[in-house]
Design a protein around this motif. Structure first.
Motif, PDB file in Angstrom:
ATOM      1  N   LEU A 203       0.825  -1.207   0.000  1.00 49.61           N
ATOM      2  CA  LEU A 203       0.000   0.000   0.000  1.00 49.61           C
ATOM      3  C   LEU A 203       0.859   1.257   0.000  1.00 49.61           C
ATOM      4  O   LEU A 203       0.480   2.280  -0.565  1.00 49.61           O
ATOM      5  CB  LEU A 203      -0.928  -0.008   1.217  1.00 49.61           C
ATOM      6  N   ASN A 204       2.033   1.186   0.646  1.00 51.27           N
ATOM      7  CA  ASN A 204       2.901   2.357   0.668  1.00 51.27           C
ATOM      8  C   ASN A 204       3.503   2.631  -0.706  1.00 51.27           C
ATOM      9  O   ASN A 204       3.680   3.782  -1.094  1.00 51.27           O
ATOM     10  CB  ASN A 204       3.998   2.177   1.713  1.00 51.27           C
ATOM     11  N   LEU A 205       3.815   1.560  -1.438  1.00 50.06           N
ATOM     12  CA  LEU A 205       4.289   1.746  -2.816  1.00 50.06           C
ATOM     13  C   LEU A 205       3.202   2.430  -3.644  1.00 50.06           C
ATOM     14  O   LEU A 205       3.462   3.375  -4.390  1.00 50.06           O
ATOM     15  CB  LEU A 205       4.652   0.396  -3.449  1.00 50.06           C
ATOM     16  N   ALA A 206       1.967   1.929  -3.494  1.00 54.29           N
ATOM     17  CA  ALA A 206       0.851   2.527  -4.238  1.00 54.29           C
ATOM     18  C   ALA A 206       0.696   3.995  -3.868  1.00 54.29           C
ATOM     19  O   ALA A 206       0.519   4.855  -4.733  1.00 54.29           O
ATOM     20  CB  ALA A 206      -0.436   1.762  -3.944  1.00 54.29           C
ATOM     21  N   ALA A 207       0.816   4.299  -2.572  1.00 53.76           N
ATOM     22  CA  ALA A 207       0.672   5.688  -2.126  1.00 53.76           C
ATOM     23  C   ALA A 207       1.772   6.569  -2.708  1.00 53.76           C
ATOM     24  O   ALA A 207       1.547   7.721  -3.070  1.00 53.76           O
ATOM     25  CB  ALA A 207       0.690   5.743  -0.608  1.00 53.76           C
ATOM     26  N   ALA A 208       2.968   6.004  -2.796  1.00 51.64           N
ATOM     27  CA  ALA A 208       4.101   6.785  -3.280  1.00 51.64           C
ATOM     28  C   ALA A 208       4.043   7.010  -4.790  1.00 51.64           C
ATOM     29  O   ALA A 208       4.511   8.020  -5.291  1.00 51.64           O
ATOM     30  CB  ALA A 208       5.405   6.077  -2.918  1.00 51.64           C
ATOM     31  N   PHE A 248      -0.619  11.188   6.345  1.00 50.82           N
ATOM     32  CA  PHE A 248       0.376  11.781   5.476  1.00 50.82           C
ATOM     33  C   PHE A 248       1.716  11.815   6.198  1.00 50.82           C
ATOM     34  O   PHE A 248       1.804  12.206   7.355  1.00 50.82           O
ATOM     35  CB  PHE A 248      -0.055  13.205   5.090  1.00 50.82           C
ATOM     36  N   HIS A 249       2.743  11.385   5.531  1.00 50.48           N
ATOM     37  CA  HIS A 249       4.071  11.387   6.124  1.00 50.48           C
ATOM     38  C   HIS A 249       4.865  12.534   5.508  1.00 50.48           C
ATOM     39  O   HIS A 249       5.186  12.505   4.328  1.00 50.48           O
ATOM     40  CB  HIS A 249       4.772  10.054   5.868  1.00 50.48           C
ATOM     41  N   VAL A 257       0.697   3.857   5.206  1.00 49.18           N
ATOM     42  CA  VAL A 257      -0.273   2.959   5.818  1.00 49.18           C
ATOM     43  C   VAL A 257       0.472   2.055   6.785  1.00 49.18           C
ATOM     44  O   VAL A 257       1.376   1.324   6.388  1.00 49.18           O
ATOM     45  CB  VAL A 257      -0.984   2.097   4.745  1.00 49.18           C
ATOM     46  N   VAL A 258       0.120   2.138   8.053  1.00 51.35           N
ATOM     47  CA  VAL A 258       0.712   1.238   9.040  1.00 51.35           C
ATOM     48  C   VAL A 258      -0.383   0.299   9.536  1.00 51.35           C
ATOM     49  O   VAL A 258      -1.313   0.735  10.210  1.00 51.35           O
ATOM     50  CB  VAL A 258       1.324   2.009  10.224  1.00 51.35           C
ATOM     51  N   PRO A 259      -0.318  -0.988   9.182  1.00 48.93           N
ATOM     52  CA  PRO A 259      -1.326  -1.922   9.680  1.00 48.93           C
ATOM     53  C   PRO A 259      -1.178  -2.082  11.190  1.00 48.93           C
ATOM     54  O   PRO A 259      -0.060  -2.216  11.687  1.00 48.93           O
ATOM     55  CB  PRO A 259      -1.014  -3.225   8.940  1.00 48.93           C
TER      56      PRO A 259
END
Lengths: 264, 336
Positions: A203-208, A248-249, A257-259
């Motif tokens: 999900l973090n790759l997708a967000a980035a 947002f970071h 996204v932190v599960p």
């Protein structure tokens, strides 16, 4: 540039009651966009990519590329418009990296035509664009996972298609290579304007990377839209059944996204 | 090699391997129990009727050499195609049971004393080809029935199972055979290129040429298929059609080769591997090079078979296995 309307597909025989792997999926991809396909295992991401690549024929619905329905196009003509990077590429024989990249030229060659100087030039440019020029003479089988993935992306670039489909491009890679591939894809999109649809569990790759995301569950779209609006804690719970902290970071410059725990 | 274009590499490959095969065809008939000289064979001042050297060359030895060339080329190319099709470098023309089907045909013809002829061919080679065709039909049925997305592994397992089944049928027929038939059966299974005339060669040319037409359409598609059926399809390869052409062509060529010479082992597996060491993995080079090198290799093995223990002529199948086995082991452990 790509519109998919009401796509359905089942791996079973028609009418045998097996569930649809893809069920009424519609999708729009604008030129120059990076669209992420998210969803749990078995949600139909790979099947959808196969249909978009023209490898699987949809049972219902249609895929239109630049105004042309793909089922009306011969295979080679589809391949000149859409390139696909599969999840994993393994060769039974000792092809060189250059051999593998030149395979991307297949849809541009006639039945008995051999690659010429122009094809080799295009292949060299693809190697340069993916930072793999120094690997050209190496045996493909001797490369690391990250190097292989870059070379396969180079082969897809040599195909000179407008649309690149990537099936979990970072699934088998360690953290560093994940960043490398993400940077590579972002660069290709920014500099070359390559349109991409990629499936991922990250999900973090997708967000980035992705401006838009499409959320798939059981072969259906449960949400889609701009990543900042769609990648929400609610949707993550709906998709995976996991409570997550989505925020947002500032350092990363995108949502993270932190599960946290399995949803009750 | 890598810096050169595929065109230049193909040119050099054809010249080098063509010269090797051509030299083997011309030089091998010179050796034998009666030594003959090449200059005398092609001396235009001696009329053919008086030219003993030319008669020995063309009538006694050339048919056998040409048979070796055809069988070697057919088995080597079939091996390449089966390896690409099954995405397994250890596959061979025997893997899918086509050789075993051909052998069963021959055992039936010999044991039950079938006696008929068609187009100048006697019962044994005809039954051999029919056996290969039967095995091909089963394998083809498996490939058509296999569902989309099933791996090449299923075809491989199906072929291995068929091979075991056919092996049992062969054992059963041999059990029923009497003493002399058993002797002929065993001899046939050793493989031999002892053809007496050009007639069987001409007859086997028909299926071999048909297979060659199929092979000619394959090399580029096989490159892409051997890296993965899905990515091949995504690049515009007609995957199912190519796989069927590959399966049928390789099976026909194998059937024709076995009906001409019996089951000659190992050619289909070591020749492609040796060739790949020299020209790389590209099937557009590997297929023609394997055909030419396979021809030269089997001619050389047969030359050894008929001269090493002269006047005794060993069956060529024994020589290819004795030479091929160690080479193959070396290749395997070199990789590991």
């Amino acid at each position: 540039m790509l519109q998919a309307r009401d796509l359905s597909f089942s791996y079973g025989r028609p009418g045998d009651g097996s569930p649809n792997a893809i069920d009424g999926v519609s999708l729009d991809v604008a030129r120059g966009a990076i669209v992420g396909l998210l969803g749990p295992n078995g949600s139909g991401k790979t099947t959808l990519l196969r249909i978009l690549a023209g490898v699987l024929p949809a049972r219902a619905g249609r895929v239109v590329i630049d105004g042309t329905p793909i089922h009306a196009l011969p295979r080679r003509a589809i391949a000149r418009r859409v390139a696909m990077v599969p999840q994993e590429t393994q060769s039974a024989f000792d092809f060189s990296v250059m051999d593998i990249v030149l395979m991307g030229r297949y849809p541009h060659l006639g039945p008995f035509e051999l690659e010429g100087a122009r094809d080799r030039q295009i292949a060299r440019e693809a190697l340069a664009a993916t930072g793999t020029t120094s690997l050209a003479a190496r045996a493909f089988g001797s490369l690391s996972g990250g190097e292989k993935q870059r070379v396969v992306v180079a082969a897809a670039l040599a195909q000179q298609a407008d649309l690149l489909l990537l099936d979990e491009p970072t699934a088998a890679l360690d953290l560093r290579y994940q960043f490398e591939i993400a940077d590579l894809l972002r660069g290709l999109n920014a500099r070359g304007g390559t349109t991409m649809v990629l499936s991922t569990h990250d999900l973090n790759l997708a967000a980035a990377l992705c401006g838009r995301v499409v959320l798939l569950r059981d072969g259906r779209v449960i949400a889609s839209g701009a990543t900042s609006d769609t990648l929400t804690a609610d949707n993550v719970r709906g998709l995976y059944g996991v409570d997550a902290d989505v925020r947002f970071h500032p350092q990363a410059g995108h949502l993270t996204v932190v599960p946290v725990a399995r949803a009750r | 090699m890598l810096r050169r274009s595929i065109r230049a590499r193909l040119g050099w490959t054809l010249i080098a391997f063509g010269a090797l095969a051509g030299a083997a065809c011309v030089l091998a008939p010179l050796a034998g129990s009666t030594p003959i000289r090449l200059r005398a064979v092609f001396n235009p001042s001696i009329p053919y009727a008086d030219n003993i050297d030319a008669q020995i060359f063309f009538v006694a030895r050339l048919p056998r050499v040409l048979a070796a060339a055809l069988v070697g080329a057919a088995l080597a190319v079939s091996g390449v195609v089966f390896q690409a099709l099954l995405r397994n470098p250890l596959a061979s023309p025997d893997t899918l049971g086509v050789s075993a089907g051909a052998s069963l045909g021959a055992m039936i013809a010999i044991t039950f004393g079938l006696d008929f002829s068609l187009l100048g061919l006697s019962a044994v080679p005809l039954a051999t080809f029919a056996g290969a065709a039967g095995a091909l039909a089963v394998v083809y049925g498996l490939s058509v029935a296999r569902r989309r997305g099933t791996s090449a592994m299923v075809l491989l397992l199906g072929g291995v199972t068929l091979q075991v089944l056919l092996g049992a049928a062969i054992a059963c027929i041999q059990f029923l055979a009497d003493f002399t038939q058993t002797f002929r059966n065993v001899r046939w299974l050793m493989g031999s290129l002892d053809v007496a005339s050009f007639a069987p060669i001409a007859a086997s040319l028909v299926p071999m040429l048909a297979a060659a037409v199929g092979f000619a359409t394959l090399p580029h598609a096989l490159n892409l298929l051997s890296v993965g059926a899905e990515s091949a399809a995504a690049r515009g390869v007609a995957v199912e059609r190519s796989e069927r052409v590959a399966l049928v062509s390789a099976s026909i060529a194998t059937g024709a080769a076995v009906s001409l010479a019996g089951p000659v082992s190992f050619i289909g597996i070591i020749v492609p591997h040796l060739v790949r060491l020299l020209v790389g993995a590209d099937h557009r080079l590997v297929m023609p090079a394997s055909a030419l090198f396979g021809a030269a290799f089997l001619i050389a093995c047969d030359l050894l078979a008929r001269t090493i223990a002269a006047p005794l002529e060993l069956p060529v199948g024994i020589v290819t296995a004795i030479i091929g086995g160690p080479i193959f082991l070396w290749l395997l452990f070199r990789r590991a």
